[in-house]
Design an enzyme around this catalytic site. Sequence first.
Site, PDB file in Angstrom:
ATOM      1  CG  ASP A   9      43.267  59.728  63.396  1.00 33.91           C
ATOM      2  OD1 ASP A   9      43.656  59.989  62.238  1.00 33.91           O
ATOM      3  OD2 ASP A   9      42.126  59.313  63.652  1.00 33.91           O
ATOM      4  CG  HIS A  10      44.948  55.384  63.070  1.00 34.76           C
ATOM      5  ND1 HIS A  10      44.314  55.912  64.186  1.00 34.76           N
ATOM      6  CD2 HIS A  10      44.014  54.647  62.417  1.00 34.76           C
ATOM      7  CE1 HIS A  10      43.059  55.501  64.208  1.00 34.76           C
ATOM      8  NE2 HIS A  10      42.841  54.739  63.142  1.00 34.76           N
ATOM      9  CB  CYS A  66      41.286  62.331  61.687  1.00 41.24           C
ATOM     10  SG  CYS A  66      39.693  63.115  61.403  1.00 41.24           S
ATOM     11  N   GLY A  67      40.951  60.660  59.353  1.00 39.28           N
ATOM     12  CA  GLY A  67      40.454  59.996  58.152  1.00 39.28           C
ATOM     13  C   GLY A  67      39.555  60.896  57.325  1.00 39.28           C
ATOM     14  CB  THR A  68      36.245  62.087  57.751  1.00 39.75           C
ATOM     15  OG1 THR A  68      36.171  62.226  59.181  1.00 39.75           O
ATOM     16  CG2 THR A  68      35.869  60.672  57.343  1.00 39.75           C
ATOM     17  N   GLY A  69      38.570  64.203  58.736  1.00 42.78           N
ATOM     18  CA  GLY A  69      38.679  65.571  59.256  1.00 42.78           C
ATOM     19  C   GLY A  69      37.528  65.907  60.189  1.00 42.78           C
ATOM     20  N   GLY A  71      36.024  64.007  62.827  1.00 44.32           N
ATOM     21  CA  GLY A  71      36.234  63.738  64.255  1.00 44.32           C
ATOM     22  C   GLY A  71      37.123  64.803  64.878  1.00 44.32           C
ATOM     23  CG  HIS A  99      33.486  85.726  55.633  1.00 46.17           C
ATOM     24  ND1 HIS A  99      32.387  85.607  54.811  1.00 46.17           N
ATOM     25  CD2 HIS A  99      34.252  86.706  55.094  1.00 46.17           C
ATOM     26  CE1 HIS A  99      32.481  86.483  53.808  1.00 46.17           C
ATOM     27  NE2 HIS A  99      33.618  87.148  53.958  1.00 46.17           N
ATOM     28  CG  ASN A 100      33.704  81.107  59.419  1.00 46.99           C
ATOM     29  OD1 ASN A 100      33.966  80.310  58.521  1.00 46.99           O
ATOM     30  ND2 ASN A 100      32.538  81.741  59.490  1.00 46.99           N
ATOM     31  NE  ARG A 110      41.140  56.288  56.819  1.00 49.05           N
ATOM     32  CZ  ARG A 110      40.843  55.803  58.015  1.00 49.05           C
ATOM     33  NH1 ARG A 110      39.608  55.861  58.481  1.00 49.05           N
ATOM     34  NH2 ARG A 110      41.789  55.251  58.767  1.00 49.05           N
ATOM     35  NE  ARG A 133      29.499  91.339  55.834  1.00 51.32           N
ATOM     36  CZ  ARG A 133      30.513  91.554  55.005  1.00 51.32           C
ATOM     37  NH1 ARG A 133      31.342  92.569  55.230  1.00 51.32           N
ATOM     38  NH2 ARG A 133      30.711  90.777  53.956  1.00 51.32           N
ATOM     39  CG  HIS A 134      33.016  88.814  58.416  1.00 52.43           C
ATOM     40  ND1 HIS A 134      31.925  88.146  57.919  1.00 52.43           N
ATOM     41  CD2 HIS A 134      33.511  89.563  57.397  1.00 52.43           C
ATOM     42  CE1 HIS A 134      31.768  88.459  56.640  1.00 52.43           C
ATOM     43  NE2 HIS A 134      32.714  89.322  56.307  1.00 52.43           N
ATOM     44  NE  ARG A 137      27.202  88.619  60.263  1.00 48.32           N
ATOM     45  CZ  ARG A 137      27.237  89.086  59.019  1.00 48.32           C
ATOM     46  NH1 ARG A 137      28.198  88.712  58.184  1.00 48.32           N
ATOM     47  NH2 ARG A 137      26.324  89.940  58.609  1.00 48.32           N
TER      48      ARG A 137
HETATM   49  C1  RB5 Z   1      39.884  56.387  62.356  1.00 45.16           C
HETATM   50  O1  RB5 Z   1      39.585  55.160  61.797  1.00 45.16           O
HETATM   51  C2  RB5 Z   1      38.856  57.421  61.925  1.00 45.16           C
HETATM   52  O2  RB5 Z   1      37.654  57.177  62.560  1.00 45.16           O
HETATM   53  C3  RB5 Z   1      39.351  58.815  62.217  1.00 45.16           C
HETATM   54  O3  RB5 Z   1      40.564  59.019  61.568  1.00 45.16           O
HETATM   55  C4  RB5 Z   1      38.461  59.950  61.766  1.00 45.16           C
HETATM   56  O4  RB5 Z   1      38.085  59.808  60.444  1.00 45.16           O
HETATM   57  C5  RB5 Z   1      37.349  60.303  62.632  1.00 45.16           C
HETATM   58  O5  RB5 Z   1      36.577  61.220  62.370  1.00 45.16           O
END
Ligand code: RB5
Length: 151
Positions: A9-10, A66-69, A71, A99-100, A110, A133-134, A137
Amino acid sequence: MNRIIIGCDHGGFIRKSEIIKHLESRGFQVTDVGTYTQQSCDYPEIAKQVCGRIQGGEFELGILVCGTGIGMSIAANKHNGIRAACCSDTFSARMTRMHNNANVLCLGERTVGMGLALDIVDAFIENSFEGERHQRRVSMIHEIEKENSST
Ligand code: RB5
């Protein structure tokens, strides 16, 4: 298989561009489903595109930024057969393949700088599932998925 699908995303646009450049320099054929600008967009749409093409068998592995990965990973893990891991360190990226049998790597622009992000990508693509074993699971996860599927 040196083909991979990627989306963002952005909030992940810059990191995605760096990852594509890195993967191409390593000989990967990268399919980029967007977003292609830094204009605000909705990450579940992008997760859907990447996961759909993995579910369809066109790709084995995908990357979502994404910003945090977070979402992206939540959205990706709603898809049957998708095992998405949001990683901020190389150990997790390696172990989630081994493993997964994770098939989608999620990263946060970010939260993770460029150098580390590229190392995480390398750890993800250079390792493979250990089975045994994995596998039991991972199959149990699939059973949970089936129990919760409304279709
Ligand atoms: C967008 O602002 C932000 O919410 C998205 O990139 C992401 O971090 C969501 O988890």
